[in-house]
Design a protein around this motif. Structure first.
Motif, short mmCIF file in Angstrom:
data_model
loop_
_atom_site.label_atom_id
_atom_site.label_comp_id
_atom_site.label_asym_id
_atom_site.label_seq_id
_atom_site.Cartn_x
_atom_site.Cartn_y
_atom_site.Cartn_z
N LEU A 42 0.81 -1.22 0.00
CA LEU A 42 0.00 0.00 0.00
C LEU A 42 0.84 1.26 0.00
N LEU A 43 2.05 1.20 0.56
CA LEU A 43 2.94 2.34 0.58
C LEU A 43 4.01 2.12 -0.47
N SER A 44 4.21 3.10 -1.35
CA SER A 44 5.17 2.93 -2.43
C SER A 44 6.55 2.64 -1.88
N PRO A 45 7.22 1.56 -2.34
CA PRO A 45 8.57 1.28 -1.86
C PRO A 45 9.50 2.42 -2.23
N ILE A 46 10.49 2.64 -1.38
CA ILE A 46 11.43 3.72 -1.62
C ILE A 46 12.17 3.49 -2.93
N GLY A 47 12.17 4.51 -3.77
CA GLY A 47 12.89 4.44 -5.04
C GLY A 47 12.08 3.90 -6.19
N VAL A 48 10.86 3.40 -5.95
CA VAL A 48 10.03 2.85 -7.02
C VAL A 48 8.96 3.86 -7.39
N PRO A 49 8.91 4.33 -8.64
CA PRO A 49 7.92 5.33 -9.04
C PRO A 49 6.50 4.84 -8.81
N SER A 50 5.64 5.72 -8.34
CA SER A 50 4.24 5.38 -8.10
C SER A 50 3.42 5.70 -9.33
N SER A 51 2.23 5.04 -9.47
CA SER A 51 1.34 5.34 -10.58
C SER A 51 0.65 6.68 -10.37
N GLU A 52 0.61 7.17 -9.14
CA GLU A 52 0.05 8.49 -8.83
C GLU A 52 1.17 9.51 -8.80
N PRO A 53 0.85 10.80 -8.98
CA PRO A 53 1.91 11.82 -9.06
C PRO A 53 2.68 11.97 -7.76
N THR A 54 3.99 11.87 -7.82
CA THR A 54 4.85 12.04 -6.65
C THR A 54 5.89 13.14 -6.86
N VAL A 55 5.96 13.68 -8.08
CA VAL A 55 6.97 14.70 -8.39
C VAL A 55 6.31 16.08 -8.44
N LEU A 56 6.90 17.02 -7.71
CA LEU A 56 6.42 18.40 -7.68
C LEU A 56 7.44 19.30 -8.38
N ILE A 57 6.95 20.35 -9.02
CA ILE A 57 7.84 21.36 -9.57
C ILE A 57 7.64 22.65 -8.77
N VAL A 58 8.75 23.22 -8.34
CA VAL A 58 8.73 24.40 -7.48
C VAL A 58 9.29 25.59 -8.26
N ALA A 76 12.84 23.98 -9.45
CA ALA A 76 13.40 22.69 -9.06
C ALA A 76 12.30 21.63 -9.07
N LEU A 77 12.72 20.37 -9.21
CA LEU A 77 11.83 19.22 -9.10
C LEU A 77 12.09 18.54 -7.76
N VAL A 78 11.01 18.15 -7.09
CA VAL A 78 11.12 17.44 -5.82
C VAL A 78 10.28 16.18 -5.91
N GLN A 79 10.91 15.02 -5.72
CA GLN A 79 10.17 13.76 -5.77
C GLN A 79 9.97 13.22 -4.36
N MET A 80 8.70 13.02 -3.98
CA MET A 80 8.37 12.47 -2.67
C MET A 80 8.16 10.96 -2.78
N GLN A 81 8.08 10.28 -1.64
CA GLN A 81 7.98 8.82 -1.66
C GLN A 81 6.65 8.34 -2.25
N HIS A 98 3.50 23.04 -8.10
CA HIS A 98 2.51 22.31 -8.90
C HIS A 98 3.00 20.87 -9.08
N TYR A 99 2.08 20.02 -9.49
CA TYR A 99 2.49 18.67 -9.88
C TYR A 99 3.25 18.74 -11.19
N SER A 100 4.31 17.94 -11.30
CA SER A 100 5.09 17.89 -12.53
C SER A 100 4.53 16.84 -13.47
N LYS A 101 4.80 17.01 -14.75
CA LYS A 101 4.38 16.00 -15.74
C LYS A 101 5.30 14.79 -15.70
N HIS A 102 6.45 14.92 -15.03
CA HIS A 102 7.42 13.82 -14.97
C HIS A 102 7.01 12.81 -13.89
N PRO A 103 7.01 11.50 -14.20
CA PRO A 103 6.66 10.49 -13.19
C PRO A 103 7.75 10.28 -12.16
N CYS A 104 8.99 10.63 -12.50
CA CYS A 104 10.10 10.50 -11.57
C CYS A 104 11.23 11.41 -12.04
#
Length: 285
Positions: free
Chosen positions: A85-101, A137-142, A167-173
Motif C-alpha cells: 500500500l505504501l510505495s517502496p522507496i525508489g520505485v515510481p508510483s502510478s500516482e503523481p509524486t513529483v512536484l515542480i517548485v 526545481a523538481l522534488v520527488q516524494m515517496q 505544482h504537480y510535474s508532468k514527470h513520473p520520476c
C-alpha cells in the motif's frame, strides 16, 4: 499506510490508520469480532471450544462464518501485490509524486536546503535544480500522499522575499542527465532515498503542521545554552529569534533521552523567518 486520511465515501468516513504499540496480536477465536486468517481452525467462542463443536459447521449466531471457510494460508502469500500500500522507496508510483517548485531564490537555495523545507511533510526521494529554468526545481516524494501534503502546506508561502509556486510535474520520476553538476558541496541533482534524515522511514507521517512563526527543535546537545543555540542559528544564516524556550525533562520512559538531548520551541515574529530558519538550519550539526 497510504490509506490513512482517505475517505471511504466522499467527504465522510475518513480512515485513521497508525502503527500499534503491540508487537504481536493474539487472536483466540474466529468470529464476527476477531479473526486469524492464517489459522481457520480456531473456534468461534469458548463454548464451542469446550463443547468440541466444529467452528464452521456450528457458527455462532450472527457470525460472519455462516458458511464453511476454506483454509486461508497468508494474506501476504495470497495477494502480495495488494499488500504494497505504501510505495517502496525508489520505485515510481502510478500516482503523481513529483512536484515542480517555481520562484526560488537561486542564490539561497540548493538541494539540501530544499530537502530541509520538504522533509517535514514526507520522505524526500530526489531533488533536481533545473538549470534551464532559473529559480525552479523538481522534488520527488515517496508517495502521492506525501507529495500532496507538501504541496498543500508549502504552496504560496513566502520564502526569501519570494512567493513559492508549487505544482504537480508532468514527470513520473526524476532522472539524472549529463547536464547535472555533481559537485560534492552543491550538486544540482541529489538522491535522498537512502538518507537517514528522512523523518518517516520507520513510522507513518505524524505531527504534520502548516508553517507558523513557531518552530519545534529537538536533538540539541544537553549542554547547549540559549545563547549557544542562537549563535548556531545565526551562523547558519538564520534570523535572531524573538524568544527561545527549552522543555523541562519529564518523568517517565523518555526522561533519560530528554536528559541526553535538549528540545524546545523557537519563536519568530513572522512565518517567513521561521521557514527560512528550517531551510538554513534544519539537520545542521
Amino acid at each position: 499506510m497510504s490509506l490513512d486520511g482517505k475517505d471511504i465515501y466522499d467527504g465522510c468516513c475518513t480512515l485513521k490508520i497508525a502503527f500499534s504499540k503491540i508487537d504481536m496480536l493474539n487472536v483466540r477465536f474466529n468470529n464476527d469480532k476477531t479473526c486469524d486468517f492464517t489459522n481457520p481452525n480456531l473456534p468461534p467462542s469458548d463454548r464451542a471450544m469446550h463443547a468440541g463443536l466444529d467452528p464452521y459447521t456450528h457458527p455462532p449466531m450472527g457470525s460472519m462464518f455462516s458458511q464453511p471457510v476454506p483454509p486461508y494460508p497468508s494474506l501476504f502469500a495470497q495477494r502480495p501485490h495488494d499488500m504494497n500500500l505504501l510505495s517502496p522507496i525508489g520505485v515510481p508510483s502510478s500516482e503523481p509524486t513529483v512536484l515542480i517548485v517555481y520562484n526560488l531564490d537561486e542564490m539561497a537555495m540548493m538541494c539540501d536546503r530544499l530537502f530541509n523545507l520538504f522533509c517535514p511533510y514526507g520522505n524526500v526521494m530526489k531533488i533536481k535544480l533545473l538549470l534551464n529554468k532559473k529559480g525552479s526545481a523538481l522534488v520527488q516524494m515517496q508517495d502521492a500522499t506525501m507529495a500532496n501534503t507538501a504541496l498543500m502546506n508549502l504552496n504560496q508561502k513566502a520564502l526569501f522575499g519570494r512567493t513559492l509556486e508549487i505544482h504537480y510535474s508532468k514527470h513520473p520520476c526524476i532522472t539524472d542527465s549529463s547536464r547535472d553538476v555533481s559537485s560534492e558541496e552543491n550538486p544540482t541533482c541529489k538522491d535522498y532515498s537512502a538518507s537517514s534524515l528522512n523523518r518517516f522511514l520507520r513510522s507513518p507521517p505524524r505531527h504534520i503542521y502548516r508553517p507558523t512563526s513557531v518552530l519545534h527543535f529537538a536533538n540539541a546537545p544537553p549542554e547547549i545554552t540559549e545563547q549557544g543555540l542562537i549563535q548556531h542559528l545565526v551562523s547558519a544564516g538564520a534570523a535572531v529569534p524573538t524568544q527561545l524556550r527549552f522543555f523541562v525533562p519529564t518523568a517517565g520512559a523518555s526522561a533519560s533521552y530528554e536528559r541526553k538531548t535538549r528540545s524546545g520551541l523557537i519563536y519568530y515574529s513572522d512565518q517567513q523567518a521561521a521557514m527560512e530558519t528550517i531551510v538554513l538550519a534544519n539537520n545542521l550539526r
